[in-house]
Design an enzyme around this catalytic site. Structure first.
Site, PDB file in Angstrom:
ATOM      1  N   ASN A 132       5.672  -1.981  -3.519  1.00 57.66           N
ATOM      2  CA  ASN A 132       4.622  -2.412  -5.088  1.00 57.66           C
ATOM      3  C   ASN A 132       5.177  -1.953  -6.302  1.00 57.66           C
ATOM      4  O   ASN A 132       4.786  -2.434  -7.468  1.00 57.66           O
ATOM      5  CB  ASN A 132       2.739  -2.269  -4.426  1.00 57.66           C
ATOM      6  CG  ASN A 132       3.315  -3.245  -3.000  1.00 57.66           C
ATOM      7  OD1 ASN A 132       3.809  -4.352  -2.787  1.00 57.66           O
ATOM      8  ND2 ASN A 132       1.859  -3.327  -2.762  1.00 57.66           N
ATOM      9  N   CYS A 156      -3.403  -4.923  -5.014  1.00 58.46           N
ATOM     10  CA  CYS A 156      -2.325  -3.854  -4.293  1.00 58.46           C
ATOM     11  C   CYS A 156      -2.061  -3.736  -5.422  1.00 58.46           C
ATOM     12  O   CYS A 156      -2.029  -2.351  -5.227  1.00 58.46           O
ATOM     13  CB  CYS A 156      -1.430  -5.409  -3.872  1.00 58.46           C
ATOM     14  SG  CYS A 156      -1.640  -5.922  -1.928  1.00 58.46           S
TER      15      CYS A 156
END
Length: 457
Positions: free
Chosen positions: A218, A270
């Site tokens: 991420n 996220c």
């Protein structure tokens, strides 16, 4: 196989439904009675394309059940997935209270060998804390029941989560090399066997490396987005089309085309949370992640780009001005408003005296909820928001249109209607959906992100 999923949020519900779709017997646990009631009444508490059909099909087949019964959930599953929330704490670190509470509940009720899987996004070392929480409960019970803690991070994209789960590009599993770890490895291999018929998708590694992999993935994607956004802002000043640049660098196989779209900033549950949590982990070990510090700073500044373009065009005082906003969710195919760029833009417009009409295909109700929180200090401003039933209705008498979310329904509008409904044919495109040359040909004043190509003699 008998599977328990602890938590029926985004990750837990998708994981449980998809594992049931493969023929497993799945027990989904949540302490939120409201959520369980919704699910047992045939509803879905989140918006995710295709998920409702999967849940309904497997409920009808008896392969998935929803309950608040903790003891029953522990008794059911040989594999216990912990998929609860890990919201950011005040210092940016991941809050593990729900993860550890789930672990303690397992320790209180387990009577035989269990594989406990950390599915939530958690910092390095969480598996050790989960193991300690379970063992602490077993010690209080004077029980010698064995268990193994595994890391199996999710790589699901909101809006495409069912497809991502059913057709994964990789499955990351971290196990230890003990005897119990070997048993856990065998069970996890059996669980994911249906995904490996064509080729092996599992990447086996140690637990800490698996935990770290999720954050690293991420952080890399967030970095690519902020990198392009920073270049786009410079492109606006030097007369460069960032879309041409994207194609030029994306054709290099070492770079690729994905996550190179300039826009008005990333949001969601996220990227913002995981970047902050990884930075916090570095601080705990006396390290500084300078690139990620910049990634976060660039993204926060990028959410102000649309507002700044509007202020430059209409002035800082927007009293008497009215704007249409297309898109509220942080990305298409979801109703998730967490860290959405629209929240920053709406705050800037309303606090500058403007009124707005907004439309989003699915996020309207969620937007009403979060905006009440955003304007808790100035609730009177909420009356200056009109929620339009469709995109065109939002345009009526607006001084300009701002596009914040790249829903497909916004990509090919009837521009004659757009021009006739707007007071001024002005578009601020926060996702670069349209071509500047086409807009010029339609006599629409167009402001994209990094697309203000200068005319040179």
């Amino acid at each position: 196989m008998k599977i328990t999923i602890i938590g029926t949020g985004y990750v837990g519900l998708v994981t449980g439904a998809c594992l049931a779709e493969l023929g497993n017997e799945v027990f989904c646990l949540d302490v939120d009675q409201r959520k369980i009631d919704i699910l047992n009444n045939g509803g879905i508490p989140i918006h995710e394309p295709g998920l409702a059909d999967v849940v309904a099909r497997n409920r009808a087949a008896g392969r998935i059940v929803f309950s608040t019964d903790v003891a029953a959930s522990v008794a059911h599953g040989d594999i216990q997935f912990i998929a609860v929330g890990t919201p950011p704490d005040e210092d940016g670190s991941a809050d593990l209270q729900y993860v550890l509470a789930a672990a303690r509940n397992i320790g209180k009720h387990m009577t035989g060998f269990k594989v406990i899987v950390d599915k939530s996004t958690v910092p390095v070392g969480t598996a050790d804390k989960v193991k300690g929480a379970i063992q602490g409960e077993l010690n209080q019970r004077v029980s010698d029941v064995k268990f193994s803690v595994v890391s199996n991070p999710e790589f699901l994209k909101e809006g495409a989560a069912v497809e991502d789960f059913m057709r994964p590009d990789r499955i990351v599993i971290g196990c230890d090399d003990s005897a119990d770890g070997s048993t856990a490895r065998a069970q996890m291999k059996a669980l994911y066997m249906p995904f490996n018929r064509n080729h092996e998708r599992i990447h086996w590694m140690d637990v800490r490396s698996a935990e770290f992999t999720k954050y690293a993935a991420n952080a890399m994607l967030a970095t690519r987005i902020s990198f392009m956004n920073e270049l786009a802002n410079l492109a606006d000043h030097v007369g460069v089309d960032i879309e041409a640049v994207r194609h030029g660098i994306g054709s290099d196989p070492r770079i690729g085309h994905s996550f190179l779209y300039a826009g008005c900033g990333y949001g969601g549950s996220c990227f913002p949370k995981d970047v902050q949590a990884l930075e916090r982990t570095a601080q705990e070990y006396g390290q500084q992640l300078m690139i990620l510090n910049s990634v976060e700073a660039v993204n926060e500044k990028q959410k102000q780009v649309l507002g700044n373009k509007i202020f430059k065009r209409f002035g800082k005082d927007l009293a008497g001005k009215h704007f249409a906003v297309w898109g509220l969710a942080f990305k298409p195919n979801t109703d998730d408003m967490r860290a959405a760029s629209s929240r920053v833009l709406l705050s800037e417009l309303l606090r500058a005296g403007a009124t707005v009409a907004v439309h989003d295909p699915v996020a309207m109700e969620e937007a009403k909820r979060v905006l009440e929180l955003d304007f808790a200090d100035a609730p009177q401003l909420l009356k200056n928001i009109r929620y339009a039933d469709n995109p065109m209705d939002a345009l009526d008498k607006a001084d300009a249109l701002a596009i914040v979310t790249e829903w497909k329904a916004f990509r090919s509008p009837n521009f004659d209607q757009v021009k006739s409904r707007l007071k001024n044919p002005v578009i601020f495109d926060g996702r670069n959906l349209f071509e500047p040359s086409v807009m010029s040909g339609l006599n629409i004043e167009y402001h994209g992100i990094g697309r203000s190509v200068l005319t040179r003699a």
